[in-house]
Motif scaffolding. Structure first.
Motif, PDB file in Angstrom:
ATOM      1  N   UNK A  81      -0.811  12.961 -11.643  1.00 16.36           N
ATOM      2  CA  UNK A  81      -2.036  12.235 -11.996  1.00 16.36           C
ATOM      3  C   UNK A  81      -1.848  11.221 -13.111  1.00 16.36           C
ATOM      4  N   UNK A  82      -0.959  11.530 -14.072  1.00 20.44           N
ATOM      5  CA  UNK A  82      -0.734  10.594 -15.167  1.00 20.44           C
ATOM      6  C   UNK A  82      -0.021   9.338 -14.671  1.00 20.44           C
ATOM      7  N   UNK A  83       1.004   9.529 -13.825  1.00 16.74           N
ATOM      8  CA  UNK A  83       1.745   8.379 -13.311  1.00 16.74           C
ATOM      9  C   UNK A  83       0.858   7.494 -12.450  1.00 16.74           C
ATOM     10  N   UNK A  84      -0.060   8.078 -11.703  1.00 14.85           N
ATOM     11  CA  UNK A  84      -0.951   7.309 -10.846  1.00 14.85           C
ATOM     12  C   UNK A  84      -2.081   6.652 -11.624  1.00 14.85           C
ATOM     13  N   UNK A  85      -2.110   6.843 -12.944  1.00 12.93           N
ATOM     14  CA  UNK A  85      -3.142   6.221 -13.765  1.00 12.93           C
ATOM     15  C   UNK A  85      -4.454   6.963 -13.759  1.00 12.93           C
ATOM     16  N   UNK A  86      -4.519   8.081 -13.041  1.00  7.78           N
ATOM     17  CA  UNK A  86      -5.774   8.804 -12.894  1.00  7.78           C
ATOM     18  C   UNK A  86      -6.237   9.380 -14.229  1.00  7.78           C
ATOM     19  N   UNK A  92      -3.887   1.527  -8.880  1.00  2.89           N
ATOM     20  CA  UNK A  92      -2.432   1.724  -8.878  1.00  2.89           C
ATOM     21  C   UNK A  92      -1.878   1.593  -7.474  1.00  2.89           C
ATOM     22  N   UNK A  93      -2.516   2.226  -6.507  1.00  8.95           N
ATOM     23  CA  UNK A  93      -2.007   2.173  -5.140  1.00  8.95           C
ATOM     24  C   UNK A  93      -2.081   0.762  -4.563  1.00  8.95           C
ATOM     25  N   UNK A  94      -3.125   0.018  -4.901  1.00  3.06           N
ATOM     26  CA  UNK A  94      -3.234  -1.351  -4.417  1.00  3.06           C
ATOM     27  C   UNK A  94      -2.204  -2.252  -5.089  1.00  3.06           C
ATOM     28  N   UNK A 131       0.617  -1.368  -6.177  1.00  2.00           N
ATOM     29  CA  UNK A 131       1.950  -1.013  -5.688  1.00  2.00           C
ATOM     30  C   UNK A 131       2.296  -1.776  -4.422  1.00  2.00           C
ATOM     31  N   UNK A 132       1.286  -2.380  -3.819  1.00  2.00           N
ATOM     32  CA  UNK A 132       1.583  -3.303  -2.735  1.00  2.00           C
ATOM     33  C   UNK A 132       1.155  -2.881  -1.360  1.00  2.00           C
ATOM     34  N   UNK A 133       0.714  -1.609  -1.230  1.00  2.00           N
ATOM     35  CA  UNK A 133       0.367  -1.165   0.120  1.00  2.00           C
ATOM     36  C   UNK A 133      -0.800  -0.207   0.028  1.00  2.00           C
ATOM     37  N   UNK A 134      -1.866  -0.568   0.665  1.00  2.00           N
ATOM     38  CA  UNK A 134      -3.072   0.240   0.571  1.00  2.00           C
ATOM     39  C   UNK A 134      -3.015   1.505   1.412  1.00  2.00           C
ATOM     40  N   UNK A 135      -1.978   1.649   2.271  1.00  2.00           N
ATOM     41  CA  UNK A 135      -1.906   2.855   3.107  1.00  2.00           C
ATOM     42  C   UNK A 135      -1.131   3.976   2.428  1.00  2.00           C
ATOM     43  N   UNK A 136      -0.766   3.797   1.156  1.00  2.00           N
ATOM     44  CA  UNK A 136      -0.138   4.802   0.317  1.00  2.00           C
ATOM     45  C   UNK A 136       1.313   5.070   0.690  1.00  2.00           C
ATOM     46  N   UNK A 137       1.888   4.354   1.632  1.00  2.00           N
ATOM     47  CA  UNK A 137       3.302   4.519   1.934  1.00  2.00           C
ATOM     48  C   UNK A 137       4.079   3.526   1.069  1.00  2.00           C
ATOM     49  N   UNK A 138       4.164   3.818  -0.191  1.00  2.00           N
ATOM     50  CA  UNK A 138       4.670   2.832  -1.126  1.00  2.00           C
ATOM     51  C   UNK A 138       6.038   3.196  -1.658  1.00  2.00           C
ATOM     52  N   UNK A 139       6.803   2.211  -2.002  1.00  2.00           N
ATOM     53  CA  UNK A 139       8.096   2.427  -2.628  1.00  2.00           C
ATOM     54  C   UNK A 139       7.905   3.110  -3.968  1.00  2.00           C
ATOM     55  N   UNK A 140       8.755   4.117  -4.269  1.00  2.00           N
ATOM     56  CA  UNK A 140       8.557   4.909  -5.478  1.00  2.00           C
ATOM     57  C   UNK A 140       8.689   4.066  -6.740  1.00  2.00           C
ATOM     58  N   UNK A 141       9.596   3.087  -6.730  1.00  2.00           N
ATOM     59  CA  UNK A 141       9.760   2.241  -7.906  1.00  2.00           C
ATOM     60  C   UNK A 141       8.520   1.391  -8.129  1.00  2.00           C
TER      61      UNK A 141
END
Length: 343
Positions: A100-105, A143-145, A147-157
């Motif tokens: 949750x912290x990494x995702x900004x939540x 954060x998810x947006x 990261x570049x992809x709204x479907x949550x299949x995002x690169x970890x970096x």
């Protein structure tokens, strides 16, 4: 980068995993009793058990029932919630560094609570919880947006960088608000370090049922998390609607984190470290991973609270500080395991 499933270990049978849960439940009870006995005034375990058994007279009963029992029960609930939120966040993003912290939540929930205090004069816990959930949802979506992809299949970096950037921005906004408003700072500074102390029976009575339901929702998402771990194509082949599933899992993470942060302030590292510890015991099956994470999270948070009462006695070190000091080396170990598994 994907979450390492079992790192080559032989999967445990259901009977072994059930026995492990019994052991963890026993450890949780032991730590909880220790939390009731340890403090500025140490109490014998026999006296603690007598109070829990119905004795209501004397100073010990007041200390346990009005001070230590609420913070212990709250610690168990918040720790379980953060552990399950970490499992769900890592499974949702297929990223072993997600929490949750990494995702900004967490930062979003904290800023939202401060906004409520500063501009709306909210001081009651129900209002804090409402603001925290809204802030957590908005921050996680941002954060998810980013990261570049709204479907949550995002690169970890990309996810990590977006999370760090959003968290830093939200933390800066929070700091600015509390520095320009003395009243907000006065209320915020006791909440921001992450603490179980000072939370009475009313707080526990309000928060624990909500977190209990949220943890059960996380458990209900277990089969979806298993499907996501197989990859999107396999999940679709099973007839799952990925958009709805991800929305449900994300909403569960927001609920778990928002309520926990509102009740105790931001507490770090539990959501990151606990899922890896649970996964080392259970493997990748979320049906077992979620309850193991709940038991481990609750146990470790209360244990950290007990350590905070011991190390600076007769003073007290807030639990958020203890988890940060202990959690930093754990994160380094996790990173090393991930790097080794990726080779």
């Amino acid at each position: 980068m994907t979450v390492p499933a079992s790192l080559g270990r032989v999967p445990l049978r259901s009977g072994q995993l059930a026995a492990g849960m019994v052991v963890l439940a026993g450890a949780l009870v032991l730590v909880a009793v220790t939390g009731l006995a340890v403090g500025t005034r140490a109490l014998p375990v026999a006296e603690v058990l007598a109070v829990l058994g119905g004795a209501r007279e004397g100073d010990a009963a007041i200390i346990i029932l009005e001070q230590r029992l609420p913070r212990t029960v709250l610690g168990l609930a918040v720790g379980a919630a953060l552990g399950v939120a970490g499992v769900a966040a890592q499974g949702l993003t297929r990223n072993p560094l997600a929490d949750p912290a990494l995702l900004g939540v967490s930062a979003g929930a904290a800023l939202s609570v401060v906004l409520g205090i500063s501009f709306f004069g909210t001081g009651a816990l129900p209002a804090h919880i409402g603001f925290a959930i809204v802030g957590a949802a908005l921050a996680g979506a941002a954060v998810l947006l980013l990261a570049g992809r709204s479907d949550v299949r995002t690169n970890s970096t990309e996810l990590a960088l977006a999370g760090v950037a959003v968290s830093a921005l939200l933390a800066a906004a929070t700091t600015t608000l509390v520095l320009i408003d003395a009243d907000t700072l006065e209320e915020y500074r006791f909440w921001a370090v992450g603490a179980l102390s000072g939370r009475g029976n009313s707080t526990a009575a309000l928060v624990v049922p909500v977190l209990g339901v949220a943890v059960l929702l996380g458990w209900a998402c277990a089969r979806w998390l298993d499907a996501l771990a197989l990859g999107d194509e396999a999940a679709r082949a099973l007839g799952l609607r990925l958009g709805r599933i991800r929305l449900a899992i994300g909403a569960t993470v927001v609920l778990l984190t928002g309520v926990a942060v509102a009740a105790t302030g931001p507490i770090g590292f539990i959501g990151l470290a606990v899922p890896h510890a649970a996964r080392a015991l259970t493997g990748a099956r979320h049906g077992w991973l979620v309850p193991y994470a709940a038991l481990l999270g609750g146990t470790l948070l209360v244990l950290a609270d007990v350590l905070g009462r011991i190390v600076v006695r007769p003073g007290e070190l807030q639990v958020g500080i203890v988890t940060a000091v202990v959690g930093a080396p754990v994160v380094l170990v996790v990173l090393r395991r991930i790097r080794t598994a990726a080779r």
